[in-house]
Structures are given as C-alpha cells and as structure tokens.
Design a protein around this motif. Structure first.
Motif, mmCIF file in Angstrom:
data_model
loop_
_atom_site.group_PDB
_atom_site.id
_atom_site.type_symbol
_atom_site.label_atom_id
_atom_site.label_comp_id
_atom_site.label_asym_id
_atom_site.label_seq_id
_atom_site.Cartn_x
_atom_site.Cartn_y
_atom_site.Cartn_z
ATOM 1 N N ASN A 161 0.819 -1.255 -0.095
ATOM 2 C CA ASN A 161 -0.028 0.145 0.121
ATOM 3 C C ASN A 161 0.906 1.213 -0.044
ATOM 4 O OD1 ASN A 161 -2.494 -1.309 -0.124
ATOM 5 N ND2 ASN A 161 -2.292 -1.543 2.206
ATOM 6 N N THR B 75 -3.736 5.393 -9.554
ATOM 7 C CA THR B 75 -3.724 3.871 -8.929
ATOM 8 C C THR B 75 -4.990 3.376 -8.662
ATOM 9 O OG1 THR B 75 -3.805 5.042 -6.696
ATOM 10 C CG2 THR B 75 -1.680 4.711 -7.753
ATOM 11 N N ASP C 87 -5.718 -0.377 -6.472
ATOM 12 C CA ASP C 87 -6.663 -0.175 -5.176
ATOM 13 C C ASP C 87 -7.611 -1.307 -5.208
ATOM 14 O OD1 ASP C 87 -5.088 1.733 -4.070
ATOM 15 O OD2 ASP C 87 -6.518 3.335 -4.692
ATOM 16 N N TYR D 164 -7.968 -4.765 -2.846
ATOM 17 C CA TYR D 164 -9.281 -4.847 -2.036
ATOM 18 C C TYR D 164 -9.789 -6.248 -2.157
ATOM 19 C CZ TYR D 164 -8.277 -0.036 0.140
ATOM 20 O OH TYR D 164 -8.040 0.914 0.495
ATOM 21 N N GLN E 129 0.960 4.351 -3.001
ATOM 22 C CA GLN E 129 0.650 5.815 -2.617
ATOM 23 C C GLN E 129 1.747 6.627 -3.085
ATOM 24 O OE1 GLN E 129 -0.052 6.092 1.555
ATOM 25 N NE2 GLN E 129 -1.792 4.498 1.606
#
Length: 322
Positions: free
Chosen positions: A182, A192, A196, A200, A186
């Motif tokens: 993560n 992104t 993401d 998830y 970032q």
C-alpha cells in the motif's frame, strides 16, 4: 504533480523506525536477535518433525510447512533492514523493492492459507475422527499445500505486475522498514485506481475467504466439543486446537489492525509497530506456542537435539582417527 516514467526510478528510500543515530545499534541488535530466534526456532521445529516418524501425521506435516514458510516470510524483510542499518543507508533498488513485495505477499499468503488448512485439519480430526485418516490421506494433504502455494503465487505475481504498470516520481520515501504494498502504491504519480481495486478484491477474496474458513471450522469444532459428555474429553479435544488458535489470533489481529486502519493513520508509528508484530514477532513466537504445551514436539526436539549432539563427537573422533 507531473508523472514520470517508471524507468526514471532506480531506488526508493526506506525511512524505517527512527532517524536518531543513537537508536540504530539498539534497533539492529533487537531485530537481529529476533530474526535469529525465528530462524533457529522454526528450523528446529521443521527438522524435529521431519526426523521423527511418529510426527508424520497431517497436523505436523502442516506445522512443518508453516515453520518453513515463517523462515522465508521473515527473511524477505529483516535482512535488508539490518543491512541498511549496518551500512547507514536507507536505499533499496526499484527491482529490489518489487522483488520484496512479490516474496512478501507470497509467504504472507502462504501463512494465511496454511493457518486455514490447519483449522480444516482440526475440524476433520475432532468432528469426523473415524473418517479422519481416510479424508486426510497424504495425497489430500499434499494437494492442500500445493493449492495454497499456487493461489498465493498467483496473487503475488498479479500484485507485482500491477506495480510495474505504475509511474513514479523522483525522491520517493516509504515510511516503513520494508516495501509494503500500500505504501508503494501511494508513492505513484500515475492513477492507482485499478491497483486499489485489485488489492481490495484480493484481500476480500483470499484473506476474507481464508478467515471465514477458519471461523467456520472452529464454530463446528466448538459445536462438537460441546456435545462431548466428559470434561476430560472436552479438555483433550480443545487442547489440540489451543496452540493454533493462539497463532491465528496473534496473526489476524495485527494484520487487521494495519490494513483496516484509517488511511490518515496508515503510515503512523503504531501501524509500523503492528507490522512488526505479524512480520517478525508472530513467526518468532510460533515455535514456542506450538512446543510449550505439545508433548510430541518436545519429545521430538529432545530426541533430535540428543541425536545431533551424539553425532558431532563421533564425527570428530572418526576424523581424528583418519
């Protein structure tokens, strides 16, 4: 911010725990100690189980695999951190960072799946004792471990490829002691959103599915234990699960505290400490948790250490005679 091409990035900076130079020797000594305990403790469990024919059962087969994976899991992050502290550097190459993410996710996923498989094994042993040896035959055990490797490898490969599609700017600082997925995402300059979604989705399907499997297995186990009439029988049935439950609680509580925390506090010192718990402390404690109350493991360890200590003087005597 103007995005750059990923080929312009040659390295990242791992900020680690503290910028204070006087704390670096303490951090180095502490993590070196924990790493050595983790490696030798899990290696002893692996060798003891492998060398004792009485422990060639499904439960200990999965435990030996977990011990091997824990050694690899810790080795993906701690040696690089120790190397950087020793050299007074914070750098990690772009290729090294991607490789670290790949192997970290591989062995973290294996930890996750093996804990689920071990819960399933205890469920069959307690709820279906008469059919256990047939249902958990060597072929079935090997297949469960193979499927765990394949699923974890596919996830780590997908996440690594998703990182490669991102563009990064210069001067990238990761507020962690390793390349955490993560945190690296970032740092990207490009969009992104797809990364993401994949992160998830994988967490929900793989992590959530495995955790649900553990909860389901233990709900059935508790239901079976409650139907046992004798108190001694209940204690004996539950004692076979106590070590595994301790490891599951320690692993998942710390993982959830990191990845379900608010984004605003994700890079805080508390989350880095929580990361240490599941990346270092949990693998270090596993050999102690599984051996302290397990008479079979303690007997195998005494036998293995005793045989090893006898072989060394014999080898030295034979060498001297030559």
């Amino acid at each position: 911010m103007e995005s750059g091409n990923d080929t312009q990035i040659s390295e990242f900076l791992l900020l680690g725990f503290s910028e204070e130079p006087e704390l670096q020797p303490f951090i180095f000594g502490l993590f070196l100690f924990m790493y050595l305990i983790t490696v030798f403790g899990n290696l002893l469990i692996f060798l003891a189980v492998s060398s004792d024919p009485k422990l060639h059962t499904p439960m200990y087969f999965f435990l030996s695999n977990l011990s091997f994976v824990d050694i690899c899991f810790t080795s993906t992050t701690i040696p690089k951190m120790l190397w950087n502290i020793q050299r007074q550097s914070k750098h990690i190459s772009y290729a090294g960072c991607i490789s670290q993410i790949h192997f970290f996710l591989l062995f973290a996923g294996l930890d996750n799946f093996l804990l689920t498989v071990m819960a399933y094994d205890r469920y069959l042993a307690i709820c279906y004792p008469l059919h256990y040896t047939v249902m958990m035959n060597p072929w079935h055990c090997g297949l469960l471990v193979l499927v765990s490797w394949v699923m974890s490898a596919l996830n780590s490969l997908l996440q690594s490829l998703m990182i490669l599609r991102l563009s990064f700017c210069t001067g990238l600082e990761i507020p962690h002691f390793f390349c955490e997925l993560n945190q690296v995402v970032q740092c990207a300059c490009s969009d992104t959103f797809l990364n993401d979604i994949v992160i998830y989705f994988a967490a929900a399907i793989l992590g959530g599915g495995a955790f649900t499997g553990i909860i389901y297995s233990y709900s059935k186990i508790i239901s079976c234990i409650r139907r046992i009439s004798s108190t001694q029988g209940k204690y004996k049935a539950f004692s076979t699960c106590a070590s595994h439950l301790s490891v599951v609680a320690l692993f998942y509580c710390t993982v959830l505290s990191v990845y379900l925390s608010p984004a605003s506090t994700h890079s805080s010192q508390s989350n880095i400490t929580a990361s240490v718990m599941y990346t270092v402390v949990t693998p270090m404690l596993n050999p102690f948790i599984y051996s302290l109350r397990n008479k079979d493991i303690k007997r195998a360890l005494r036998r293995f250490i005793g045989v090893s200590s006898l072989k060394m003087p014999t080898y030295l005597w034979l060498k001297k005679c030559k």
